[in-house]
Motif scaffolding. Structure first.
Motif, mmCIF file in Angstrom:
data_model
loop_
_atom_site.group_PDB
_atom_site.id
_atom_site.type_symbol
_atom_site.label_atom_id
_atom_site.label_comp_id
_atom_site.label_asym_id
_atom_site.label_seq_id
_atom_site.Cartn_x
_atom_site.Cartn_y
_atom_site.Cartn_z
ATOM 1 N N ILE A 32 0.835 -1.197 0.000
ATOM 2 C CA ILE A 32 0.000 0.000 0.000
ATOM 3 C C ILE A 32 0.875 1.254 0.000
ATOM 4 C CG2 ILE A 32 -1.903 -1.138 1.181
ATOM 5 C CD1 ILE A 32 -1.054 0.537 3.713
ATOM 6 N N ARG A 33 0.295 2.338 -0.506
ATOM 7 C CA ARG A 33 0.979 3.638 -0.473
ATOM 8 C C ARG A 33 0.748 4.301 0.882
ATOM 9 N NH1 ARG A 33 -1.945 6.494 -5.001
ATOM 10 N NH2 ARG A 33 -3.521 4.971 -4.370
ATOM 11 N N VAL A 80 -9.647 1.794 1.622
ATOM 12 C CA VAL A 80 -10.910 2.494 1.353
ATOM 13 C C VAL A 80 -12.056 1.836 2.109
ATOM 14 C CG1 VAL A 80 -10.150 3.320 -0.922
ATOM 15 C CG2 VAL A 80 -11.327 1.122 -0.730
ATOM 16 N N ASP A 81 -13.146 2.599 2.257
ATOM 17 C CA ASP A 81 -14.341 2.068 2.921
ATOM 18 C C ASP A 81 -15.200 1.290 1.920
ATOM 19 O OD1 ASP A 81 -15.763 3.971 1.427
ATOM 20 O OD2 ASP A 81 -16.000 5.343 3.122
ATOM 21 N N PRO A 88 -10.627 8.443 6.455
ATOM 22 C CA PRO A 88 -9.932 9.545 7.127
ATOM 23 C C PRO A 88 -8.960 9.019 8.189
ATOM 24 C CG PRO A 88 -12.299 9.943 7.062
ATOM 25 C CD PRO A 88 -12.080 8.536 6.608
ATOM 26 N N ILE A 89 -7.824 9.662 8.296
ATOM 27 C CA ILE A 89 -6.813 9.251 9.257
ATOM 28 C C ILE A 89 -7.154 9.839 10.627
ATOM 29 C CG2 ILE A 89 -4.361 9.330 9.856
ATOM 30 C CD1 ILE A 89 -5.026 7.686 7.306
ATOM 31 N N THR A 90 -7.457 8.966 11.568
ATOM 32 C CA THR A 90 -7.730 9.366 12.947
ATOM 33 C C THR A 90 -7.045 8.363 13.872
ATOM 34 O OG1 THR A 90 -9.715 8.008 13.134
ATOM 35 C CG2 THR A 90 -10.021 10.279 12.322
#
Length: 125
Positions: A32-33, A80-81, A88-90
């Motif tokens: 993954i990137r 991805v969802d 989103p990064i949390t």
């Protein structure tokens, strides 16, 4: 001449292996990137100060890597969802990932930032 805006964040990209369980329950691995904000010296000093204060307040306190990654990561575009949208990064999202994947993401950033003169190996070995 290069115009520089103070405080503008530089986004860098690297990759890491990511393990996941597919729909059939089989363990898979993909590359993954990892897009991240390159830290400034000021940010690195602030992180070190925060860690020092945490240790002074509670010597047994744990600083989870997800706390740092939530601020350092720009995106994980390959994750991805259900609607195909980037997640989103949390801290909550990162805490929900397999620990081995979190460590792989963090290590990819460290390896990308670490100068070759300090021991970073080239991709060819």
């Amino acid at each position: 001449m290069i115009k520089v805006k103070p405080g503008q964040r530089t986004i860098r990209e690297t990759t890491c292996d990511f393990e996941y369980t597919d729909e059939t329950g089989e363990l898979k691995k993909a590359t993954i990137r990892v897009q991240y904000y390159s830290p400034t010296t000021k940010q690195s000093k602030e992180e070190q100060d925060a860690l020092r204060r945490l240790r002074e307040e509670d010597p047994n306190a744990i600083w989870w890597v997800t706390n740092t990654l939530a601020n350092r990561l720009h995106a994980l575009p390959d994750l991805v969802d259900d609607n195909g949208e980037p997640i989103p990064i949390t801290v909550d999202f990162l805490d929900s990932l397999d620990f081995k994947n979190v460590e792989a993401i963090n290590q990819a950033i460290v390896d990308d930032l670490l100068p070759k003169s300090l021991g970073r190996k080239s991709p060819s070995g």
